[in-house]
Design a protein around this motif. Structure first.
Motif, mmCIF file in Angstrom:
data_model
loop_
_atom_site.group_PDB
_atom_site.id
_atom_site.type_symbol
_atom_site.label_atom_id
_atom_site.label_comp_id
_atom_site.label_asym_id
_atom_site.label_seq_id
_atom_site.Cartn_x
_atom_site.Cartn_y
_atom_site.Cartn_z
ATOM 1 N N THR B 339 104.124 -73.012 80.350
ATOM 2 C CA THR B 339 104.763 -74.262 79.911
ATOM 3 C C THR B 339 103.944 -75.492 80.286
ATOM 4 O OG1 THR B 339 106.040 -74.369 81.950
ATOM 5 C CG2 THR B 339 107.096 -73.317 80.051
ATOM 6 N N GLU B 340 102.971 -75.325 81.167
ATOM 7 C CA GLU B 340 102.123 -76.462 81.533
ATOM 8 C C GLU B 340 100.772 -76.394 80.828
ATOM 9 O OE1 GLU B 340 101.911 -76.243 85.780
ATOM 10 O OE2 GLU B 340 104.072 -76.538 86.018
ATOM 11 N N ALA B 341 100.583 -75.390 79.982
ATOM 12 C CA ALA B 341 99.263 -75.167 79.379
ATOM 13 C C ALA B 341 98.961 -76.219 78.315
ATOM 14 C CB ALA B 341 99.201 -73.774 78.755
ATOM 15 N N ASP B 342 97.661 -76.508 78.154
ATOM 16 C CA ASP B 342 97.210 -77.403 77.096
ATOM 17 C C ASP B 342 97.227 -76.660 75.763
ATOM 18 O OD1 ASP B 342 94.460 -76.035 76.873
ATOM 19 O OD2 ASP B 342 94.662 -76.541 79.014
ATOM 20 N N GLU B 343 96.999 -77.461 74.747
ATOM 21 C CA GLU B 343 96.997 -76.999 73.366
ATOM 22 C C GLU B 343 96.024 -75.841 73.109
ATOM 23 O OE1 GLU B 343 96.540 -79.596 69.223
ATOM 24 O OE2 GLU B 343 96.043 -80.498 71.147
ATOM 25 N N LEU B 344 94.907 -75.866 73.802
ATOM 26 C CA LEU B 344 93.891 -74.834 73.565
ATOM 27 C C LEU B 344 94.315 -73.498 74.157
ATOM 28 C CD1 LEU B 344 90.062 -75.359 74.344
ATOM 29 C CD2 LEU B 344 91.193 -73.144 74.369
ATOM 30 N N GLN B 345 94.804 -73.539 75.389
ATOM 31 C CA GLN B 345 95.066 -72.280 76.093
ATOM 32 C C GLN B 345 96.462 -71.721 75.850
ATOM 33 O OE1 GLN B 345 92.979 -72.142 80.204
ATOM 34 N NE2 GLN B 345 93.519 -74.290 79.950
ATOM 35 N N TYR B 346 97.359 -72.537 75.336
ATOM 36 C CA TYR B 346 98.765 -72.144 75.252
ATOM 37 C C TYR B 346 98.954 -70.781 74.574
ATOM 38 C CZ TYR B 346 103.770 -72.336 74.615
ATOM 39 O OH TYR B 346 105.114 -72.041 74.659
ATOM 40 N N ASN B 347 98.296 -70.606 73.445
ATOM 41 C CA ASN B 347 98.518 -69.364 72.701
ATOM 42 C C ASN B 347 98.021 -68.124 73.447
ATOM 43 O OD1 ASN B 347 99.756 -70.386 70.211
ATOM 44 N ND2 ASN B 347 97.828 -71.509 70.047
ATOM 45 N N LEU B 348 97.033 -68.300 74.305
ATOM 46 C CA LEU B 348 96.585 -67.137 75.088
ATOM 47 C C LEU B 348 97.701 -66.657 76.011
ATOM 48 C CD1 LEU B 348 92.920 -68.220 75.942
ATOM 49 C CD2 LEU B 348 93.665 -66.420 74.336
ATOM 50 N N HIS B 349 98.460 -67.593 76.563
ATOM 51 C CA HIS B 349 99.609 -67.208 77.382
ATOM 52 C C HIS B 349 100.622 -66.413 76.558
ATOM 53 C CE1 HIS B 349 98.775 -69.597 81.057
ATOM 54 N NE2 HIS B 349 98.246 -70.507 80.238
ATOM 55 N N VAL B 350 100.843 -66.871 75.340
ATOM 56 C CA VAL B 350 101.848 -66.214 74.488
ATOM 57 C C VAL B 350 101.387 -64.829 74.051
ATOM 58 C CG1 VAL B 350 103.074 -66.355 72.297
ATOM 59 C CG2 VAL B 350 102.770 -68.414 73.687
ATOM 60 N N LEU B 351 100.129 -64.731 73.637
ATOM 61 C CA LEU B 351 99.618 -63.448 73.146
ATOM 62 C C LEU B 351 99.723 -62.366 74.221
ATOM 63 C CD1 LEU B 351 98.950 -65.132 70.763
ATOM 64 C CD2 LEU B 351 96.525 -64.525 70.968
ATOM 65 N N LEU B 352 99.431 -62.760 75.453
ATOM 66 C CA LEU B 352 99.589 -61.842 76.583
ATOM 67 C C LEU B 352 101.021 -61.307 76.624
ATOM 68 C CD1 LEU B 352 98.545 -62.906 80.231
ATOM 69 C CD2 LEU B 352 100.819 -62.012 79.753
ATOM 70 N N ARG B 353 101.998 -62.185 76.552
ATOM 71 C CA ARG B 353 103.399 -61.767 76.644
ATOM 72 C C ARG B 353 103.810 -60.907 75.443
ATOM 73 N NH1 ARG B 353 102.256 -66.017 79.343
ATOM 74 N NH2 ARG B 353 103.550 -66.971 80.976
ATOM 75 N N PHE B 354 103.326 -61.271 74.269
ATOM 76 C CA PHE B 354 103.653 -60.499 73.060
ATOM 77 C C PHE B 354 103.185 -59.054 73.215
ATOM 78 C CE2 PHE B 354 101.914 -59.122 68.824
ATOM 79 C CZ PHE B 354 103.130 -58.860 68.220
ATOM 80 N N ASP B 355 101.948 -58.870 73.622
ATOM 81 C CA ASP B 355 101.430 -57.505 73.753
ATOM 82 C C ASP B 355 102.188 -56.733 74.820
ATOM 83 O OD1 ASP B 355 99.591 -57.788 71.712
ATOM 84 O OD2 ASP B 355 97.965 -58.453 73.043
ATOM 85 N N LEU B 356 102.473 -57.378 75.940
ATOM 86 C CA LEU B 356 103.174 -56.669 77.013
ATOM 87 C C LEU B 356 104.604 -56.330 76.623
ATOM 88 C CD1 LEU B 356 101.962 -58.541 80.243
ATOM 89 C CD2 LEU B 356 101.053 -56.434 79.225
#
Lengths: 491, 491
Positions: B339-356
């Protein structure tokens, strides 16, 4: 699960939904964006429909019929008393009528507000006629041959009968009129001077709430145009208001709502989200708000403490001793408005409304004659004439909301408070010494122990009798008022 | 009344009750006394039971079967699409399972909060296993032989399929990882200095809300621990938060929630309290919050205007020109928290959760291996190790609340925002000049006109295609991010 348990599980959800509906009203008065009014009407109507459906659910009738009541304990029987009463009343009113009333009062409320702003009773009269007609129809359905006004009163004060109230109020009225006249012939005490900032008022309001035992962990204090309390159990919210020149309005509104709120908060937690988990009637509720506000909050002892708090918060405000402050708090003035009336005159405002609304419901008084009837009665009891409808017949919201049978519960509350206070003084012998220190715990603890904790376990009359040790009469209230104001005004 | 009208009257009450339930959640996060939590659980459960009962009401099935759909217009057919979908899904889940899940997630939320505070994943693992087991059971009931994860995803993004997302996210991930690495090898821009008082932050937050077109007459802004938006129609509320050192957190949380709120407020009023009267999916919702927050709010043009507002409000804060301010707003930093991530990195946080979470639902990943899997993946994508569970696998509330299938909608929103922004730039040719003056009306007007007004009229994918003129792909988002951050960091 036994039949009783099945019924109670169903009822528990009904009670929870009723809490939700109540919170929606709270939100409307405190938080709702003003553009959301129409949508909110739809939301509230949908909630009311759900609640009505549950109260009239045929399964409730089946469960009630199937339960072997004499095998149950007193608590369970009390629960059934409430459920049966609510169910029987709900099924007597045709759904068509219930929804017509809901739609109509929503409209009549708007018209009333406009008419009051315009000081135009004629603008309100047509819709008031419709409201009365539908409530008469509803009352007749509920009464099933009995007295129609009593049937409406039953919604707010179960078991009360207008004829009994008439006798009680008949004894109150002449002595109050006489006392009022005697007091107003005397010189007025000095009032407050200066202005009182909102921050200071709200700080003291919160201190007063705490002082009277209101639990802020299970409640909150907000501002609203008209102070009210809302909710039961662990979520009991109160509101207050501030006016720069009238700090007493804020403080005594707060203590009043705290009385309502503490009653709800102090009910035995085992009754939470059951029919026993709320104040038993409007009259008993008002007895608590009034005894907190008046007999305790406006006492010589407590105002001494309050004086010191106000001095600490606001500095000099033109009154330099506790006796003068006590007199200012209890000042009796001519006024048109019920909600601004002092302890002495308040019941005269209520008695007027009780007599007029009974006559409206019986058909003895027509709406077209209501304004004149109001003005005549006001002149007779208060000695001066109503200047405009917004200071007279249009001042209260109740009738526009269809609330016939509600007004008398205010004076019943005062009468009950008189009885309770007499018993409380006997029980807590050093009450004044405690109040003078700002300590209400013995008084509020006595009220919790002897009345509040029971919630709906006893009938309204039973719980007052049990706590005060006597059948309720107007005598203790009259004695208390005559003694207090005779001393204050040197009669 | 025809059959369709009967169904819609019933549905209208259901929608109104859903609004009430939503407002109860808003109240819980903003106003509720903390001691009311247990009672509130009961109240919410009762509301959920009412809503579940209405969604599964056999009359809904009968009405749907009796309607001659081909005689209806497109709006009515869209209403039926939503009602049918909701009804069919609701009846597939046994009531026993629905209430078990409700009870369990209420408990698991508490355990999660404690485990996170203690940084103890093992304390959370047992209840997470229970949550997953029940959601697997629910997903299997909903899927009726199809993919279980897709069935859960359908709740948040109707029509989306995990296999499609996998392909889309698979294209995003390597380019984002590479861009991130390149950017973080470069020197960091100067940050803000000083502290920013709450009053100034809230004043600017309200100005931003207004600037992006949020209608305060039909909404309100409050503070909450976690910002959110709530409600549809004429009562759409948002929350924000303030931290003395992080004014951007307040401002961009506000713009984000304003994006959600405006979507709801801008839906055609004729759809109010119908299935079409709310945002069509979580992904489309997030596309609006993200395009407001990022493509518009974090643009060079708009941040120039915001810089001047901040100077006016807070004076000197260590940054002396618009370019430096733009760089500070868009700073890319290492961090653990989504929730504190910038625009560039935000989706990497999400993709991790999606796969898991897909692997958790399919059974390919066991809860006992989840923490290690999280930490390995995080290290692979972000280049450094998770220091503690509260910065890793325990940071988000979603799984404790049973929300599996929700995370990917965040990145779908970003992808959709990329597509919409490309079309918006083509349509509004002087966009930057307008944003530089703090004028978002052409941009937000375009979004209202081309997307928001339709509410649920089209499917999520249809409305994005219709507005952006293309089938949604990740390409515009990637191009936008690579161009923006290459320029900012001199790649």
């Amino acid at each position: 699960m036994g039949v009783y348990e099945e019924l109670m599980a169903f009822q528990r959800d009904t009670e929870a939904l009723a809490q939700v509906a109540g919170r929606l009203s709270w939100d409307q008065e405190t938080m709702m964006p003003r553009g959301a009014a129409d949508q909110r009407s739809d939301e509230r109507a949908a909630m009311e429909a759900v609640l009505h459906q549950r109260r009239t659910d045929p399964r409730v009738g089946d469960w009630l019929a199937a339960i072997a009541e004499d095998e149950l304990d007193a608590v369970a029987r009390a629960q059934l008393r409430h459920i049966r009463r609510s169910h029987e009343r709900a099924v007597r009113v045709p759904e068509r009528l219930a929804s017509e009333i809901a739609r109509l009062v929503s409209r009549s409320h708007v018209i009333w507000a406009e008419s009051r702003a315009d000081d135009d009773f004629a603008g309100f009269a047509p819709v008031l006629k419709e409201v009365i007609a539908l409530r008469q129809e509803e009352g007749a359905a509920l009464a099933a041959g009995g007295d129609v006004y009593d049937a409406l009163l039953e919604d707010y004060e179960p078991g009360a009968k207008a004829a009994d109230l008439e006798a009680m109020f008949g004894a109150l009225r002449p002595r109050l009129v006489a006392l009022r006249e005697a007091v107003l012939a005397k010189p007025q005490p000095q009032g407050l001077s200066g202005t009182f900032d909102e921050g200071g008022q709200m700080k003291l309001a919160r201190l007063l709430a705490k002082t009277f035992g209101y639990d802020m962990k299970r409640g909150r204090v907000d501002k609203a145009v008209h102070p009210f309390s809302s909710g039961s159990g662990d979520d009991v919210r109160i509101t207050t208001r501030t006016m720069p020149l009238e700090p007493f309005n804020c403080f005594y509104s707060t203590i009043h709502e705290v009385g309502h709120g503490c009653y709800e908060q102090n009910i035995d937690t085992q009754y939470r989200l059951t029919p026993l988990g709320a104040g038993v009637s409007m009259g008993v509720h008002e007895s608590q708000s009034r005894i907190y506000e008046n007999q305790l909050g406006r006492s010589r002892a407590f105002t001494g403490w309050l004086y010191r708090q106000m001095r600490d918060t606001f500095g000099n405000f033109g009154i330099t001793d506790e006796d003068g402050f006590y007199a200012a708090v209890n000042q009796v003035r001519n006024g048109y408005i019920r909600t601004e009336a002092d302890e002495l005159q308040y019941n005269l405002h209520v008695l007027l409304r009780f007599d007029l609304e009974r006559a409206l419901i019986s058909g003895d008084l027509l709406v077209d004659d209501l304004e004149a009837a109001w003005n005549d009665r006001f002149k007779a009891d208060f000695g001066f004439a109503v200047d405009k409808p917004s200071d007279g017949v249009l001042q209260d919201v109740h009738w526009s909301a269809g609330l016939f049978g509600y007004f008398p519960t205010y004076s019943m509350g005062n009468v009950y408070a008189g009885c309770l206070y007499k018993a409380l003084r006997d029980a807590v012998t050093d009450l004044d010494a405690q109040l003078a220190q700002g300590d209400t715990s013995a008084a509020t603890g006595w009220l919790k122990e002897n009345l509040q904790q029971y919630g709906g376990l006893y009938t309204p009359r039973e719980v007052i009798e049990k706590a005060s040790g006597r059948a309720p009469t107007e005598a203790p209230l009259l004695d208390y008022l005559e003694e207090k104001f005779s001393a204050l005004y040197g009669l």
